[in-house]
Structures are given as C-alpha cells and as structure tokens.
Design an enzyme around this catalytic site. Structure first.
Site, short mmCIF file in Angstrom:
data_model
loop_
_atom_site.label_atom_id
_atom_site.label_comp_id
_atom_site.label_asym_id
_atom_site.label_seq_id
_atom_site.Cartn_x
_atom_site.Cartn_y
_atom_site.Cartn_z
N ARG A 74 0.84 -1.21 0.00
CA ARG A 74 0.00 0.00 0.00
C ARG A 74 0.88 1.26 0.00
O ARG A 74 1.49 1.61 1.02
CB ARG A 74 -0.91 0.02 1.21
CG ARG A 74 -1.73 1.29 1.35
CD ARG A 74 -2.78 1.43 0.31
NE ARG A 74 -3.81 0.39 0.44
CZ ARG A 74 -4.76 0.19 -0.46
NH1 ARG A 74 -4.79 0.90 -1.56
NH2 ARG A 74 -5.65 -0.75 -0.27
N ARG A 102 1.05 -6.88 -9.39
CA ARG A 102 1.54 -6.36 -8.10
C ARG A 102 1.51 -7.42 -6.99
O ARG A 102 1.87 -7.13 -5.85
CB ARG A 102 0.74 -5.13 -7.69
CG ARG A 102 -0.73 -5.39 -7.43
CD ARG A 102 -1.46 -4.14 -6.97
NE ARG A 102 -2.87 -4.44 -6.68
CZ ARG A 102 -3.68 -3.61 -6.03
NH1 ARG A 102 -3.23 -2.42 -5.63
NH2 ARG A 102 -4.94 -3.94 -5.79
N HIS A 172 0.43 3.34 -10.49
CA HIS A 172 -0.59 3.91 -9.58
C HIS A 172 0.10 4.69 -8.44
O HIS A 172 0.02 4.30 -7.27
CB HIS A 172 -1.39 2.71 -9.03
CG HIS A 172 -2.60 3.01 -8.21
ND1 HIS A 172 -2.59 3.79 -7.08
CD2 HIS A 172 -3.89 2.60 -8.35
CE1 HIS A 172 -3.81 3.83 -6.57
NE2 HIS A 172 -4.61 3.14 -7.32
N ASP A 217 -11.99 10.48 -6.95
CA ASP A 217 -11.57 9.27 -7.68
C ASP A 217 -11.99 9.46 -9.13
O ASP A 217 -13.13 9.20 -9.50
CB ASP A 217 -12.26 8.05 -7.07
CG ASP A 217 -11.59 6.75 -7.50
OD1 ASP A 217 -11.91 5.69 -6.91
OD2 ASP A 217 -10.75 6.79 -8.44
N GLU A 276 -2.03 9.04 -11.25
CA GLU A 276 -1.67 7.74 -11.83
C GLU A 276 -1.50 7.85 -13.34
O GLU A 276 -2.36 8.42 -14.03
CB GLU A 276 -2.74 6.72 -11.47
CG GLU A 276 -2.94 6.59 -9.96
CD GLU A 276 -4.22 5.90 -9.58
OE1 GLU A 276 -4.63 4.96 -10.30
OE2 GLU A 276 -4.83 6.28 -8.55
O1 TA6 Z 1 -6.93 4.40 -8.67
C1 TA6 Z 1 -7.94 4.63 -7.73
C2 TA6 Z 1 -8.54 3.30 -7.31
O2 TA6 Z 1 -9.05 2.60 -8.42
C3 TA6 Z 1 -9.60 3.56 -6.24
O3 TA6 Z 1 -10.90 3.34 -6.75
C4 TA6 Z 1 -9.22 2.59 -5.12
O4 TA6 Z 1 -9.81 1.34 -5.35
C5 TA6 Z 1 -7.70 2.58 -5.30
O5 TA6 Z 1 -7.53 2.47 -6.71
C6 TA6 Z 1 -6.95 1.56 -4.50
O6 TA6 Z 1 -7.24 0.27 -4.96
P1 TA6 Z 1 -6.55 -0.95 -4.14
O7 TA6 Z 1 -6.97 -2.18 -4.87
O8 TA6 Z 1 -5.06 -0.72 -4.18
O9 TA6 Z 1 -7.08 -0.82 -2.74
#
Ligand code: TA6
Length: 304
Positions: A74, A102, A172, A217, A276
């Site tokens: 994370r 990932r 991301h 988002d 991103e």
């Molecule tokens: O890029 C934004 C997103 O798609 C959000 O909707 C949220 O889901 C974030 O990615 C994090 O996703 P994750 O699967 O890493 O918790």
C-alpha cells in the site's frame, strides 16, 4: 525462481545498486546516487521509496502496509496490469483488484550504474498465478531509474503470443503531501473525466487546479500532458511527466474510504494523493503478436 540476496548481489550488485532484506523478509533493490535513493521490492516490482537528499519522501507509503506474498503493498508505485480496478467482466470470479502484476515476485533482469544514474530492470512472464486468471502470453519489462534526484519509470509490455493482446495498465503512484486539503493538481484543465464517486458519470474539468474537499476518484480521458502537484504544506511542487499514456487517474480516499482499508491508517489520508499514469477504459492497449508498448513517467520536484 526464488532469488536469494547472495545470488542477487553476486550477480548484479555494484556501487549504487544493492539488494537487501526488507519488510516481511522480502528482497528489494536499493538504488543510490548523489541525488537520492530509491527502493524497489521484487514483489510486484514495487517502488516503495523515492527520497531526494535532505528532502521529505516524494512517495507516500502507508505505515499499515502489508508485505505478504499474496497481498499488494500500500503506497509507493503499484504496477497495475492487465486490468484496472475490478475486472469486468470477471470470467473466473473473484479476480484480484487491479490485476496480478503487483501480487507476484518479478525477476531481476539487469542493473546499470553510469555516473550518477542507477537503474534496475525487472521482468514478469506468465506464472501459475497469471495463468490461473488470464491465459495469455506476455512479457513485462520494467526499468526503474534514479537519474540524480529524478525518478524515471518505464513499463514495457510485449505480446509474446500468437494472438492479439488487449490490456489495461497503470503506474498507480502515491505522492506524499503536507496536507491534501491545501494541495492541488494542475495539468488537467478543460478535460473530461469519469467520476468514480458518482457512478462513473462523465464530467468536465474547468480551468482551475484540482482541489480536494472529499473523496476524489477520477479517470481523466485523453490526457497525455504533464501534471504538477502543488503542495504548500511541504513547500514543493512535484512534476509528473509521461509518454505513451492517454489517461490520468487522480485519487484520494478521504475519511470513510481510509477507514475501510485495513492496510491504510485512518489518519493517513491527508498526507497523500495519487496521480496515476495509465492506459485504462477506452484507452486500453491492444498489441499485435510480437509488438511492444512502453509507458514512461518522469517524477521530479521543484522547491522545498
Ligand atoms: O486508482 C484509484 C482506485 O481505483 C480507487 O478506486 C481505489 O480502489 C484505489 O484504486 C486503491 O485500490 P486498491 O486495490 O489498491 O485498494
């Protein structure tokens, strides 16, 4: 193939590039130049740290992040492939969010150290996990470069199969900010975005910098330009330049979503925002057999 630290340092170690044991006992590459340091975990080819000498970290990492072989890290720069978000449609049921790249260990392919430039190249080819989810042949080649105090990422996808290959991809990136409530993002004026907090409703971005007053988002479409994060809290600007990426996602989970993530501290949301670099949705990539697509991003800072 399991890569031990002795094997990695024996084969690839050199001044400015070393392999160390990280959190959860996972191996990572440390790149060090006169301008700063970068850490790249082999798990997910995940950049977890980018620090410029004497400056606050450029990337955000959650203190609650897991470092487990079947979980995403994370923070930093998750490598998203071959789908973005929830898989739609999901032929296998319960496909992991944001693909499998990932969630698995990548192989170290090479390292480079020339002057004040250090880089590591990691590769991912089909494995048991990918084949269980996505029956296609591919090779991902990801080069992470620290050029002085600038971070450069290059994600190349090669279609090694005999059929066309369609995929989504994203770097991301989680950026560290002093306080997202005072930060803003420039470079997306007069564009169109899909608002994921409002059933993917298509909306228009006006000329003003993007501020954050709640969960944000957004998937910005047909956006190839440079974004700049203005962060008065840390008295700096972060510049995100890219090549061969047609979409940009801007995300902050805000209060409720932060609470809902077990690997993200309830009080961490003010200290981060994601810009991103991606090809998703209508900008998914299709490759003919043997073709390669390379998406690049360059992250630098001004001030502080
Ligand atoms: O890029 C934004 C997103 O798609 C959000 O909707 C949220 O889901 C974030 O990615 C994090 O996703 P994750 O699967 O890493 O918790």
């Amino acid at each position: 193939m399991q890569q031990t630290l002795d094997d990695l340092n024996g084969r690839f170690g050199k001044a400015g590039v070393s392999f160390k044991e990280g959190r959860g006992g996972m191996p990572y590459a440390n790149l060090a130049t006169g301008g700063g340091e970068v850490d790249v975990y082999l798990h997910g080819a995940h950049v977890t740290r980018f620090e410029q000498k004497g400056q606050p970290a450029v990337l955000f990492m959650s203190a609650q992040s897991l470092f487990q072989k079947d979980k995403a890290i994370r923070g930093g720069v998750p490598v998203i492939f071959p789908w973005f978000g929830p898989r739609q449609p999901d032929p296998v049921g319960k496909s992991p969010m944001h693909g499998f790249a990932r969630l698995t260990e990548w192989q170290v392919e090479s390292v480079e150290k020339q002057g004040d430039v250090a880089s590591v190249t990691l590769a991912l080819t089909p494995n048991e996990l990918s084949r269980s989810l996505w029956p296609h042949d591919f090779k991902l080649t990801y080069t992470v470069t620290l050029d002085g105090d600038v971070l450069k990422l290059d994600l190349a996808v090669t279609n090694t199969g005999a059929e066309g290959l369609a995929f989504e991809e994203a770097l991301h990136t989680y950026f560290a900010v002093g306080d997202v409530r005072h930060a803003s993002v420039e470079g997306l004026a007069h564009t169109t975005y899909l608002d994921k907090t409002d059933n993917l409703t298509e909306k228009s971005q006006d000329a003003s910098p993007i501020g954050f007053t709640g969960e944000t988002d957004r998937v910005y479409l047909a956006t190839q330009g440079t974004c700049t994060i203005n962060d008065p809290g840390l008295r700096r600007r972060i510049v995100v330049e890219k090549e061969h990426s047609d979409a940009t996602v801007v995300w902050n989970p805000w209060i409720a979503k932060a609470k809902a993530m077990v690997d993200f501290g309830d009080d961490e949301w003010p200290g981060m925002l994601c810009v991103e670099t991606c090809n998703v949705g209508p900008h998914a990539v299709t490759l003919a057999p043997g073709a390669t697509h390379s998406m690049k991003v360059r992250i630098s800072t001004i001030g502080s």
